[in-house]
Scaffold this motif. Structure first.
Motif, PDB file in Angstrom:
ATOM      1  N   PHE A  31     -39.763 -34.948   6.893  1.00  0.00           N
ATOM      2  CA  PHE A  31     -38.524 -35.531   7.419  1.00  0.00           C
ATOM      3  C   PHE A  31     -37.697 -34.454   8.118  1.00  0.00           C
ATOM      4  N   LYS A  32     -37.547 -33.321   7.463  1.00  0.00           N
ATOM      5  CA  LYS A  32     -36.779 -32.215   8.040  1.00  0.00           C
ATOM      6  C   LYS A  32     -37.402 -31.765   9.361  1.00  0.00           C
ATOM      7  N   GLU A  33     -38.709 -31.643   9.369  1.00  0.00           N
ATOM      8  CA  GLU A  33     -39.421 -31.184  10.562  1.00  0.00           C
ATOM      9  C   GLU A  33     -39.224 -32.127  11.756  1.00  0.00           C
ATOM     10  N   VAL A  34     -39.342 -33.436  11.522  1.00  0.00           N
ATOM     11  CA  VAL A  34     -39.273 -34.371  12.656  1.00  0.00           C
ATOM     12  C   VAL A  34     -37.841 -34.710  13.079  1.00  0.00           C
ATOM     13  N   THR A  35     -36.856 -34.464  12.213  1.00  0.00           N
ATOM     14  CA  THR A  35     -35.467 -34.768  12.579  1.00  0.00           C
ATOM     15  C   THR A  35     -34.680 -33.538  13.023  1.00  0.00           C
ATOM     16  N   MET A  36     -35.180 -32.349  12.754  1.00  0.00           N
ATOM     17  CA  MET A  36     -34.431 -31.124  13.055  1.00  0.00           C
ATOM     18  C   MET A  36     -34.068 -31.053  14.541  1.00  0.00           C
ATOM     19  N   GLY A  37     -32.779 -30.813  14.800  1.00  0.00           N
ATOM     20  CA  GLY A  37     -32.299 -30.667  16.167  1.00  0.00           C
ATOM     21  C   GLY A  37     -32.011 -31.976  16.877  1.00  0.00           C
ATOM     22  N   HIS A  38     -32.252 -33.109  16.214  1.00  0.00           N
ATOM     23  CA  HIS A  38     -32.004 -34.417  16.824  1.00  0.00           C
ATOM     24  C   HIS A  38     -30.832 -35.101  16.128  1.00  0.00           C
ATOM     25  N   PRO A  39     -30.057 -35.887  16.874  1.00  0.00           N
ATOM     26  CA  PRO A  39     -29.074 -36.733  16.199  1.00  0.00           C
ATOM     27  C   PRO A  39     -29.811 -37.729  15.298  1.00  0.00           C
ATOM     28  N   MET A  40     -29.236 -37.990  14.133  1.00  0.00           N
ATOM     29  CA  MET A  40     -29.804 -38.954  13.186  1.00  0.00           C
ATOM     30  C   MET A  40     -28.850 -40.134  13.078  1.00  0.00           C
ATOM     31  N   VAL A  41     -29.370 -41.333  13.298  1.00  0.00           N
ATOM     32  CA  VAL A  41     -28.566 -42.551  13.194  1.00  0.00           C
ATOM     33  C   VAL A  41     -28.878 -43.209  11.859  1.00  0.00           C
ATOM     34  N   MET A  42     -27.816 -43.586  11.141  1.00  0.00           N
ATOM     35  CA  MET A  42     -28.014 -44.154   9.806  1.00  0.00           C
ATOM     36  C   MET A  42     -26.859 -45.072   9.443  1.00  0.00           C
ATOM     37  N   GLY A  43     -27.101 -45.905   8.441  1.00  0.00           N
ATOM     38  CA  GLY A  43     -26.039 -46.699   7.855  1.00  0.00           C
ATOM     39  C   GLY A  43     -25.317 -45.889   6.788  1.00  0.00           C
ATOM     40  N   LYS A  44     -24.225 -46.434   6.294  1.00  0.00           N
ATOM     41  CA  LYS A  44     -23.404 -45.717   5.305  1.00  0.00           C
ATOM     42  C   LYS A  44     -24.164 -45.447   4.003  1.00  0.00           C
ATOM     43  N   LYS A  45     -24.961 -46.411   3.534  1.00  0.00           N
ATOM     44  CA  LYS A  45     -25.688 -46.198   2.281  1.00  0.00           C
ATOM     45  C   LYS A  45     -26.676 -45.040   2.404  1.00  0.00           C
ATOM     46  N   THR A  46     -27.343 -44.946   3.545  1.00  0.00           N
ATOM     47  CA  THR A  46     -28.257 -43.825   3.770  1.00  0.00           C
ATOM     48  C   THR A  46     -27.470 -42.516   3.797  1.00  0.00           C
ATOM     49  N   PHE A  47     -26.355 -42.507   4.509  1.00  0.00           N
ATOM     50  CA  PHE A  47     -25.505 -41.316   4.580  1.00  0.00           C
ATOM     51  C   PHE A  47     -25.037 -40.899   3.184  1.00  0.00           C
ATOM     52  N   ILE A  60     -24.927 -39.661  12.863  1.00  0.00           N
ATOM     53  CA  ILE A  60     -24.268 -40.808  13.474  1.00  0.00           C
ATOM     54  C   ILE A  60     -24.324 -41.929  12.443  1.00  0.00           C
ATOM     55  N   VAL A  61     -23.164 -42.354  11.943  1.00  0.00           N
ATOM     56  CA  VAL A  61     -23.107 -43.308  10.834  1.00  0.00           C
ATOM     57  C   VAL A  61     -22.492 -44.620  11.317  1.00  0.00           C
ATOM     58  N   LEU A  62     -23.251 -45.696  11.124  1.00  0.00           N
ATOM     59  CA  LEU A  62     -22.759 -47.036  11.462  1.00  0.00           C
ATOM     60  C   LEU A  62     -22.110 -47.619  10.208  1.00  0.00           C
ATOM     61  N   THR A  63     -20.769 -47.816  10.275  1.00  0.00           N
ATOM     62  CA  THR A  63     -20.032 -48.315   9.117  1.00  0.00           C
ATOM     63  C   THR A  63     -18.674 -48.867   9.547  1.00  0.00           C
ATOM     64  N   HIS A  64     -18.107 -49.699   8.698  1.00  0.00           N
ATOM     65  CA  HIS A  64     -16.738 -50.175   8.894  1.00  0.00           C
ATOM     66  C   HIS A  64     -15.776 -49.444   7.952  1.00  0.00           C
ATOM     67  N   ASP A  65     -16.270 -48.469   7.229  1.00  0.00           N
ATOM     68  CA  ASP A  65     -15.478 -47.738   6.242  1.00  0.00           C
ATOM     69  C   ASP A  65     -14.494 -46.795   6.948  1.00  0.00           C
ATOM     70  N   GLN A  77     -20.115 -32.606  13.416  1.00  0.00           N
ATOM     71  CA  GLN A  77     -21.465 -32.909  12.938  1.00  0.00           C
ATOM     72  C   GLN A  77     -21.612 -34.381  12.526  1.00  0.00           C
ATOM     73  N   VAL A  78     -20.472 -35.086  12.397  1.00  0.00           N
ATOM     74  CA  VAL A  78     -20.495 -36.485  11.971  1.00  0.00           C
ATOM     75  C   VAL A  78     -19.735 -37.329  12.989  1.00  0.00           C
ATOM     76  N   GLU A  79     -20.374 -38.403  13.433  1.00  0.00           N
ATOM     77  CA  GLU A  79     -19.715 -39.359  14.311  1.00  0.00           C
ATOM     78  C   GLU A  79     -19.848 -40.741  13.682  1.00  0.00           C
ATOM     79  N   ILE A  80     -18.725 -41.430  13.573  1.00  0.00           N
ATOM     80  CA  ILE A  80     -18.700 -42.762  12.964  1.00  0.00           C
ATOM     81  C   ILE A  80     -18.680 -43.810  14.073  1.00  0.00           C
ATOM     82  N   MET A  81     -19.580 -44.776  13.951  1.00  0.00           N
ATOM     83  CA  MET A  81     -19.624 -45.921  14.866  1.00  0.00           C
ATOM     84  C   MET A  81     -19.289 -47.163  14.038  1.00  0.00           C
ATOM     85  N   ASN A  82     -18.468 -48.061  14.610  1.00  0.00           N
ATOM     86  CA  ASN A  82     -17.999 -49.219  13.862  1.00  0.00           C
ATOM     87  C   ASN A  82     -18.736 -50.518  14.161  1.00  0.00           C
TER      88      ASN A  82
END
Length: 167
Positions: A31-47, A60-65, A77-82
């Motif tokens: 996981f570290k190898e394939v995601t290193m240097g790339h933006p990671m998109v995830m939901g809040k529970k994953t985050f 990049i976290v998709l949440t309404h929180d 390092q963290v961007e929130i998308m609603n």
């Protein structure tokens, strides 16, 4: 390019009570190898499942929180998308070499028609889980790499790293 990065068991389980249902250090290294240097998109529970921010990757976290938005408003390092619309616009506007979508199931499902590459760790065992990977039509993808993982004292379950590209 959008990639999905995930691990699943033989029942397509990807999570249990907000965490991975297994301990497999080789998969975490992959996981570290394939995601290193790339933006990671995830939901809040994953985050929330992370022990902290992962180095050298934008989260990049998709949440309404709104509390999460406030907490990380000054952290580049963290961007929130609603909304999924906001996320889709961001993906379209930012032509990254690769963006890694890492979960959860809802996000994988929402972006299924946009994914270009799949990094799947197939764990050849069954676990208790409460989150299942959405169905992917593998006829739309070509298998480009298959690597059988080494079972040892730290990695007790047989596993395979699979990489697919959209045809």
């Amino acid at each position: 390019m959008i990639s999905f990065v995930w691990a699943e068991d033989q029942k397509h389980q990807i999570g249990y009570k907000g965490h991975l249902p297994w301990r497999l250090p080789a998969d975490l290294a992959h996981f570290k190898e394939v995601t290193m240097g790339h933006p990671m998109v995830m939901g809040k529970k994953t985050f929330d499942s992370f022990p902290g921010l992962l180095p050298r990757r934008q989260h990049i976290v998709l949440t309404h929180d709104t509390n999460l938005e406030e907490k990380y408003k000054n952290n580049p390092q963290v961007e929130i998308m609603n909304s999924i619309d906001e996320l889709t616009s961001w993906l379209d506007e930012n032509q990254f070499q690769e963006v890694s979508v890492i979960g959860g199931a809802m996000l994988f499902n929402l972006l299924l028609n946009k994914v270009d590459k799949l990094y799947k760790t197939e764990i050849l065992s069954e676990f208790n889980g409460d989150t299942v990977m959405p169905t992917i039509n593998y006829d739309e993808f070509k298998l480009v790499s298959k690597k059988i993982g080494k079972v040892d004292e730290k990695n007790k379950y047989p596993y395979v790293f699979l990489e697919y590209e959209r045809k």
